[in-house]
Design a protein around this motif. Structure first.
Motif: not given
Ligand SMILES: [Zn+2]
Length: 447
Positions: A85-89, A94-95, A115-117, A305-310
Motif C-alpha cells: 500500500d505504501t509502494y515504493p518508499f 531514512s532520507p 526494501v531499503s538499507y 535504520q532505513a526501514m524499521p519493521m515493527i
C-alpha cells in the motif's frame, strides 16, 4: 567438554570469528540490549514513518509507553499489505541520500515490495550472515558458491557479502546453469553451497547424469533457505550428496537471509535476537503465545535504520523452542518452518500443507523428492492430485511394483492429510525443475 568450547574448538581460533560474536551474551544482558534497541526503533519509526505514527496515535501510544519487552504486545502489527500500500518508499525512515541499497521482491500479484538499507543496515546484514555461516562450521579458507539469484532478490547479494565478511572465498555463480554450477563446484573445490534446497536437489540429479560423484568432491556443507523444507528432505540431501545440510531463515521485509540459522546441533534455528525480536502469536486472534506454543512468527527489527519493521507478521508457522541449545548460544531458537499460513490449501474443508505431502512421500522407497500438487474442481468439489516422480528403475519395473508403490503412497498420504487425494506416479524429470523456489501447487480451480 563444555559445549561452547567444543564448538569454538571445531575451528582454529584465528579462523573463527564466532569468538567475538554476541551469540553467547548472557540472557539478562541480551534482554537489556533488546529493550534499549526496541525503544530506539519505535522512536525512529514514530518520527519518520507516517503509517506507524498514525497507528500509534490511534492507540493512544507514544514511544514512552515501552517500559519492558512485554510492552511490545501493545504495538500495532505490520503486514505485507502495508508494504504494498505504501509502494515504493512509504515505509522508509531514512532520507534517500542515506540509503545505499534497494531490493524488491516480485509479489505473485500486483506490485512488488521494496526494501531499503543504509550502510549500517548492510553491515548488520553481513554480520548476521557471518554468524550464520560460522555456526555452520564455515570459516576463512572455505570456498562458498552462492547459487541464489543475484539481483533484486535478497538471497544472492545477502549470502555474498556475508561470505566475504566471513573471510571465505566467494564464487558468485547466481542461479541457473546447472552444468556450469557443477563444473565450478568440481573445478574450484567448492566446500559449501548456498541455494534453495530444491535447486540443490536438481544439482544432485544433474551431477549423477554427468557422472560427477558429489561425495568425492570437497563439498561438505549446504546452507539452504528461501523456501520451507522438511527434515525428510534434509535426510535425502545428506544421503545423496554426503554434505551436512543447514536451514537458514530470512525474509526481505526484515533484512533478507540471515534472520536465523541452524547450528551444528540442528535443533531448530537460532534467531539473531540482538537484531530481530521474535514473538509467536495466535494467527486468528493476534494474541501473543508463550514460548513452546505453535503459531505465527512475528518479527521486529531492533536495529534497522532505513526501514524499521515493527511486529511484522511473517505468515510463517513455527514455535519458539524452550531450553538452551547444546552449542551454548544464548539466542532462542525457532523450530524449522515447515509451512506458511499462505501455503495452506483448503481442500473439501480440510487444511492441507505441501510440506505434509513432502514428508509423507519422502518416507517411501522408490519415489523422488519431486512432486507437484494439482488442484481442480469438478461438480463443485475440490480435487487434489499429487504427482510424484518415481525412480527410472521403478518406472521400468514390472507393473506390480508400481501398483504396490501407488498403494503405499496412497495410504501414507491419506493418513497424513486426513482426506482422500489422487496419486499419480510420473516418470523422472517430467515435473519441471525450478532454478529457485519450487512451484509445488498448480491451482486450476478457477480456470
Ligand atoms: Zn545451537
Amino acid at each position: 567438554m563444555n559445549a561452547t568450547l567444543e564448538t569454538i574448538l571445531e575451528t582454529s581460533a584465528s579462523d573463527c570469528p564466532a569468538l567475538s560474536l554476541p551469540d553467547y551474551t548472557p540472557v539478562d544482558e541480551l534482554c537489556a540490549l533488546q529493550l534499549q534497541r526496541l525503544q530506539a526503533v519505535v522512536e525512529r519509526a514514530c518520527q519518520h514513518v507516517e503509517l506507524f505514527r498514525a497507528r500509534m496515535k490511534e492507540r493512544g501510544l507514544t514511544p514512552a509507553n515501552i517500559h519492558s519487552l512485554a510492552d511490545i504486545a501493545k504495538l500495532p502489527f505490520t503486514k505485507k499489505s502495508d508494504l504494498r500500500d505504501t509502494y515504493p518508499f512509504g515505509l522508509f525512515a531514512s532520507p534517500m541520500k542515506e540509503i545505499v541499497r534497494l531490493h524488491a521482491s516480485s509479489g505473485t500479484t500486483g506490485k512488488p515490495i521494496v526494501v531499503s538499507y543504509t550502510q549500517a543496515d548492510l553491515d548488520v546484514w553481513s554480520s548476521v550472515l557471518v554468524r550464520c555461516l560460522s555456526g555452520c562450521g564455515l570459516h576463512r579458507g572455505d570456498i562458498i558458491q552462492v547459487a541464489y539469484g543475484y539481483g533484486l532478490f535478497t538471497g544472492g547479494l545477502g549470502a555474498h557479502y556475508g561470505a566475504e565478511a566471513l573471510g571465505a572465498t566467494v564464487v558468485p555463480a547466481s542461479g541457473g546453469h546447472a552444468d556450469r554450477q557443477i563444473m565450478l563446484m568440481r573445478d574450484f573445490g567448492v566446500t559449501a553451497m548456498c541455494c534453495t534446497p530444491t535447486y540443490f536437489l536438481h544439482l544432485i540429479d544433474r551431477a549423477a547424469e554427468l557422472g560427477v560423484d558429489l561425495k568425492q568432491l570437497p563439498l561438505r556443507a549446504g546452507v539452504f533457505g528461501a523456501e520451507p523444507w522438511t527434515d525428510s528432505m534434509r535426510a535425502h540431501i545428506e544421503k545423496m550428496s554426503g554434505i551436512e545440510a543447514f536451514d537458514i531463515y530470512g525474509l526481505s521485509e526484515i533484512i533478507g537471509p540471515g534472520v536465523g540459522c541452524e547450528c551444528r546441533y540442528h535443533q531448530g534455528l537460532h534467531i539473531f535476537e540482538d537484531h530481530f525480536y521474535p514473538e509467536i502469536i495466535d494467527a486468528e486472534t493476534g494474541e501473543p503465545l508463550p514460548d513452546g506454543r505453535e503459531g505465527e512468527l512475528v518479527l521486529t527489527t531492533l536495529s534497522k535504520q532505513a526501514m524499521p519493521m515493527i511486529r511484522y507478521r511473517t505468515r510463517d508457522i513455527t514455535t519458539i523452542l524452550t531450553g538452551r541449545c547444546r552449542c551454548g548460544r544464548t539466542l532462542r531458537r525457532i523450530a524449522r518452518i515447515g509451512r506458511r499460513s499462505d501455503d495452506m490449501l483448503i481442500i473439501r474443508g480440510v487444511n492441507v500443507f505441501p510440506s505434509q505431502v513432502e514428508s509423507a512421500l519422502l518416507q517411501i522407497e522408490g519415489t523422488l523428492p519431486h512432486y507437484q500438487i494439482v488442484l481442480t474442481r469438478s461438480s463443485g468439489l475440490d480435487q487434489m492430485e499429487v504427482q510424484v516422480e518415481v525412480t527410472p528403475q521403478m518406472f521400468n519395473d514390472k507393473i506390480g511394483a508400481m501398483q504396490e508403490l501407488h498403494e503405499k503412497l496412497q495410504c501414507a498420504l491419506d493418513r497424513v492429510l486426513g482426506i482422500r487425494v489422487r496419486v499419480a506416479l510420473v516418470e523422472a524429470y517430467s515435473i519441471e525443475r525450478s532454478e529457485g523456489k519450487a512451484k509445488r501447487v498448480i491451482d486450476r480451480r478457477r480456470s
